[in-house]
Write a protein that holds these residues in place. Structure first.
Motif, PDB file in Angstrom:
ATOM      1  N   ILE A 121      14.118  14.145 -56.304  1.00  0.00           N
ATOM      2  CA  ILE A 121      15.280  13.260 -56.135  1.00  0.00           C
ATOM      3  C   ILE A 121      16.565  13.934 -56.602  1.00  0.00           C
ATOM      4  O   ILE A 121      17.647  13.621 -56.092  1.00  0.00           O
ATOM      5  CB  ILE A 121      15.080  11.895 -56.820  1.00  0.00           C
ATOM      6  CG1 ILE A 121      14.861  12.024 -58.319  1.00  0.00           C
ATOM      7  CG2 ILE A 121      13.957  11.128 -56.154  1.00  0.00           C
ATOM      8  CD1 ILE A 121      14.809  10.676 -59.027  1.00  0.00           C
ATOM      9  N   LEU A 122      16.469  14.883 -57.547  1.00  0.00           N
ATOM     10  CA  LEU A 122      17.657  15.666 -57.894  1.00  0.00           C
ATOM     11  C   LEU A 122      18.107  16.484 -56.686  1.00  0.00           C
ATOM     12  O   LEU A 122      19.306  16.532 -56.370  1.00  0.00           O
ATOM     13  CB  LEU A 122      17.369  16.590 -59.077  1.00  0.00           C
ATOM     14  CG  LEU A 122      18.487  17.585 -59.417  1.00  0.00           C
ATOM     15  CD1 LEU A 122      19.776  16.868 -59.818  1.00  0.00           C
ATOM     16  CD2 LEU A 122      18.038  18.544 -60.519  1.00  0.00           C
ATOM     17  N   GLY A 123      17.167  17.097 -55.990  1.00  0.00           N
ATOM     18  CA  GLY A 123      17.514  17.883 -54.808  1.00  0.00           C
ATOM     19  C   GLY A 123      18.161  17.046 -53.724  1.00  0.00           C
ATOM     20  O   GLY A 123      19.165  17.432 -53.123  1.00  0.00           O
ATOM     21  N   TYR A 124      17.597  15.870 -53.467  1.00  0.00           N
ATOM     22  CA  TYR A 124      18.171  14.984 -52.456  1.00  0.00           C
ATOM     23  C   TYR A 124      19.567  14.522 -52.874  1.00  0.00           C
ATOM     24  O   TYR A 124      20.476  14.427 -52.039  1.00  0.00           O
ATOM     25  CB  TYR A 124      17.266  13.778 -52.234  1.00  0.00           C
ATOM     26  CG  TYR A 124      16.120  14.007 -51.277  1.00  0.00           C
ATOM     27  CD1 TYR A 124      15.956  13.209 -50.154  1.00  0.00           C
ATOM     28  CD2 TYR A 124      15.175  15.013 -51.487  1.00  0.00           C
ATOM     29  CE1 TYR A 124      14.908  13.382 -49.269  1.00  0.00           C
ATOM     30  CE2 TYR A 124      14.122  15.212 -50.615  1.00  0.00           C
ATOM     31  CZ  TYR A 124      13.990  14.404 -49.502  1.00  0.00           C
ATOM     32  OH  TYR A 124      12.933  14.594 -48.630  1.00  0.00           O
ATOM     33  N   GLY A 156      21.787   8.528 -53.066  1.00  0.00           N
ATOM     34  CA  GLY A 156      20.573   8.504 -52.257  1.00  0.00           C
ATOM     35  C   GLY A 156      20.928   8.508 -50.782  1.00  0.00           C
ATOM     36  O   GLY A 156      22.105   8.562 -50.407  1.00  0.00           O
ATOM     37  N   GLY A 157      19.911   8.441 -49.935  1.00  0.00           N
ATOM     38  CA  GLY A 157      20.179   8.492 -48.498  1.00  0.00           C
ATOM     39  C   GLY A 157      19.333   7.510 -47.712  1.00  0.00           C
ATOM     40  O   GLY A 157      18.174   7.263 -48.055  1.00  0.00           O
ATOM     41  N   ALA A 158      19.925   6.955 -46.663  1.00  0.00           N
ATOM     42  CA  ALA A 158      19.199   6.132 -45.697  1.00  0.00           C
ATOM     43  C   ALA A 158      19.479   6.733 -44.320  1.00  0.00           C
ATOM     44  O   ALA A 158      20.202   6.171 -43.505  1.00  0.00           O
ATOM     45  CB  ALA A 158      19.644   4.680 -45.776  1.00  0.00           C
ATOM     46  N   VAL A 159      18.901   7.911 -44.106  1.00  0.00           N
ATOM     47  CA  VAL A 159      19.273   8.737 -42.963  1.00  0.00           C
ATOM     48  C   VAL A 159      18.073   9.144 -42.120  1.00  0.00           C
ATOM     49  O   VAL A 159      18.253   9.698 -41.063  1.00  0.00           O
ATOM     50  CB  VAL A 159      20.032  10.002 -43.458  1.00  0.00           C
ATOM     51  CG1 VAL A 159      20.382  10.953 -42.337  1.00  0.00           C
ATOM     52  CG2 VAL A 159      21.305   9.603 -44.211  1.00  0.00           C
ATOM     53  N   GLY A 186      15.403   7.807 -53.076  1.00  0.00           N
ATOM     54  CA  GLY A 186      16.392   7.671 -54.136  1.00  0.00           C
ATOM     55  C   GLY A 186      17.405   6.562 -53.943  1.00  0.00           C
ATOM     56  O   GLY A 186      18.157   6.250 -54.871  1.00  0.00           O
ATOM     57  N   ALA A 187      17.442   5.945 -52.773  1.00  0.00           N
ATOM     58  CA  ALA A 187      18.514   4.982 -52.492  1.00  0.00           C
ATOM     59  C   ALA A 187      18.434   3.755 -53.388  1.00  0.00           C
ATOM     60  O   ALA A 187      19.457   3.255 -53.858  1.00  0.00           O
ATOM     61  CB  ALA A 187      18.481   4.576 -51.018  1.00  0.00           C
ATOM     62  N   VAL A 209      29.500   7.255 -46.762  1.00  0.00           N
ATOM     63  CA  VAL A 209      29.008   7.101 -48.131  1.00  0.00           C
ATOM     64  C   VAL A 209      29.467   5.739 -48.627  1.00  0.00           C
ATOM     65  O   VAL A 209      30.673   5.465 -48.664  1.00  0.00           O
ATOM     66  CB  VAL A 209      29.554   8.221 -49.042  1.00  0.00           C
ATOM     67  CG1 VAL A 209      28.991   8.078 -50.453  1.00  0.00           C
ATOM     68  CG2 VAL A 209      29.203   9.600 -48.470  1.00  0.00           C
ATOM     69  N   VAL A 210      28.521   4.884 -48.998  1.00  0.00           N
ATOM     70  CA  VAL A 210      28.853   3.500 -49.358  1.00  0.00           C
ATOM     71  C   VAL A 210      28.234   3.143 -50.703  1.00  0.00           C
ATOM     72  O   VAL A 210      27.300   3.783 -51.170  1.00  0.00           O
ATOM     73  CB  VAL A 210      28.354   2.508 -48.274  1.00  0.00           C
ATOM     74  CG1 VAL A 210      28.944   2.850 -46.926  1.00  0.00           C
ATOM     75  CG2 VAL A 210      26.829   2.479 -48.214  1.00  0.00           C
TER      76      VAL A 210
END
Length: 443
Positions: A121-124, A156-159, A186-187, A209-210
């Motif tokens: 999660i650090l990488g993301y 985090g990401g939702a991608v 991570g989101a 980015v939100v």
């Protein structure tokens, strides 16, 4: 708000969300938070590596127990924040470390030695926290970087690109996101989330980015996989998340189209080799963590095998044990060397071409193939090492109280992200016929 487009899945199309699971308490690391605050950010590459090792040493103490409990790792994210590792790539003028991706990759690796999930999660976070540098305008780069670094936000990401049901629709003077993502690493424990969707009526993608803390995010809390258990990689519903047009990264505000000089440039695809190399480094860290943990067990608990033509008194004198340790260590060192080389190549390209976005398609393609080579070798090596440690520790090491299985489960889970066989085929075509990979979400 505009009405939800008819082609967007509704909540009924997906399982209902689970209640939020228990979370770890950031106060358990209070002494470490205070110590890191007193020390301040590292100022040298060696200092950053040492900081990452300190974090890994803290995490490894109860890594097996935390993996089994699977509490949402809010305490562990707070440790990443207070250590400053979340800021390593940030601009110094906003309080960041100002370091390169080459060093950040090594830091990810070190953290993963202590806990693979937290290294991941650090990488993301580092990937998503730098997205505006890649597809944002100059103004967006500065604004987003300032927001993240000054507030020490976790991103985090939702991608997830294989979920194509996220859509962006005009709404008043802005836009609104709707959709569903199966994987949102991570989101659920982030401060900010990177969203991606296709603008309704077009084929154009929009990134933004939100803020995470808003009612439009409905996290399912359904990540209960055998590996990478502390990454909060479950699904989420995106329900009428609004953004302003000026937050659509790299878009022309007057014409409402992507800026070609940004989105059509090969540099816009730099995040794919970045994330692939992030994978490599936490695979490598997890495998090193497995070997390091096995070493401690072998030195203190593994017994020599007495039923042989040449019985030994100690496990460290057993030829098959020491030879396997030698093989595993040699293979990891070889992967590490190639990973470091790839990190330097990535950093050099970003340093030389990031500002003007003038990296060529061949430069990007060759970087992708350097990273494909180490992705292939790291995958096979990490799977071999994390499974093979049982051969050098013995039958008693399979007890659940030791948690040796978590290393292989972490590697096996994430190496299914994109099939390595296709990376092998891609690299073979590059070597045989000089075919550069067609840019995609995975190449």
């Amino acid at each position: 708000m505009s009405q939800q487009p008819s082609n967007i899945p509704t909540l009924q199309n997906h399982p209902p969300p689970n209640p939020p699971p228990p979370a770890s308490d950031p106060e358990v690391y209070r002494a470490h938070h205070d110590a890191f605050a007193a020390e301040g950010l590292p100022t040298t590459p060696a200092g950053w590596i040492e900081r990452a090792r300190k974090v890994a040493d803290i995490l490894v103490v109860d890594a097996a127990a935390r993996n089994k409990e699977q509490k949402t790792p809010r305490a562990e994210v707070s440790l990443l924040k207070s250590s400053g590792l979340t800021k390593i790539l940030g601009d110094k003028k906003y309080g960041g470390g100002g370091e390169s991706w080459a060093l950040a990759m090594k830091v990810i690796r070190e953290v993963a030695i202590g806990d693979g999930s937290i290294g991941m999660i650090l990488g993301y976070h580092l990937l998503w926290s730098t997205i505006a540098r890649v597809v944002g305008t100059e103004e967006q780069r500065e604004r987003v970087e300032k927001l993240i670094i000054e507030n020490n936000y976790f991103v985090g990401g939702a991608v997830n690109p294989r979920d194509n049901d996220s859509r962006v629709s005009p709404s008043g003077d802005g836009l609104v996101f709707n959709g569903f993502k199966n994987f949102t690493t991570g989101a659920a424990l982030s401060d900010l989330v990177v969203l991606e969707g296709v603008l309704e009526g077009t084929e154009h993608h929009i990134f933004a980015v939100v803020k995470t803390d808003q009612p439009g995010f409905i996290f399912s809390y359904n990540w209960n996989n055998m590996g990478m258990r502390l990454t909060e990689s479950g699904s989420a519903r995106i329900n009428n998340i609004p953004i302003k047009w000026e937050d659509a990264l790299g878009w022309d505000l007057e014409k409402k189209v992507p800026i070609k000089e940004i989105h059509d440039a090969p540099f816009a695809g730099i995040m794919v080799p970045e994330i692939q190399l992030i994978f490599v480094n936490f695979y490598l860290g997890i495998a090193y963590g497995a070997l390091k943990t096995a070493k401690g067990y072998t030195l203190t608990q593994t017994r020599a095998w007495p039923f042989t033509f040449n019985p030994q008194k100690k496990a460290v004198d057993e030829h098959y044990i020491v030879s396997k340790y030698g093989r595993y260590y040699a293979n990891l060192r070889a992967v590490e060397a190639l990973a470091n080389e790839a990190g330097e190549e990535l950093s050099t390209l970003i340093q030389n071409h990031g500002e003007k976005r003038d990296m060529t398609a061949r430069q990007r393609g060759e970087l992708c193939e350097t990273i494909a080579a180490v992705k292939i070798t790291s995958t096979h090596t990490a799977l071999e090492v994390t499974a093979g440690v049982f051969e050098v520790t013995g039958a008693r090491s399979t007890s659940e109280k030791y948690g040796f299985d978590r290393f292989w489960k972490d590697i096996r889970t994430h190496t299914l992200h994109d099939p390595v066989a296709y990376k092998e085929s891609e690299l073979g075509r590059y070597y045989l016929i000089d075919e550069l990979p067609t840019p995609s979400w995975y190449t």
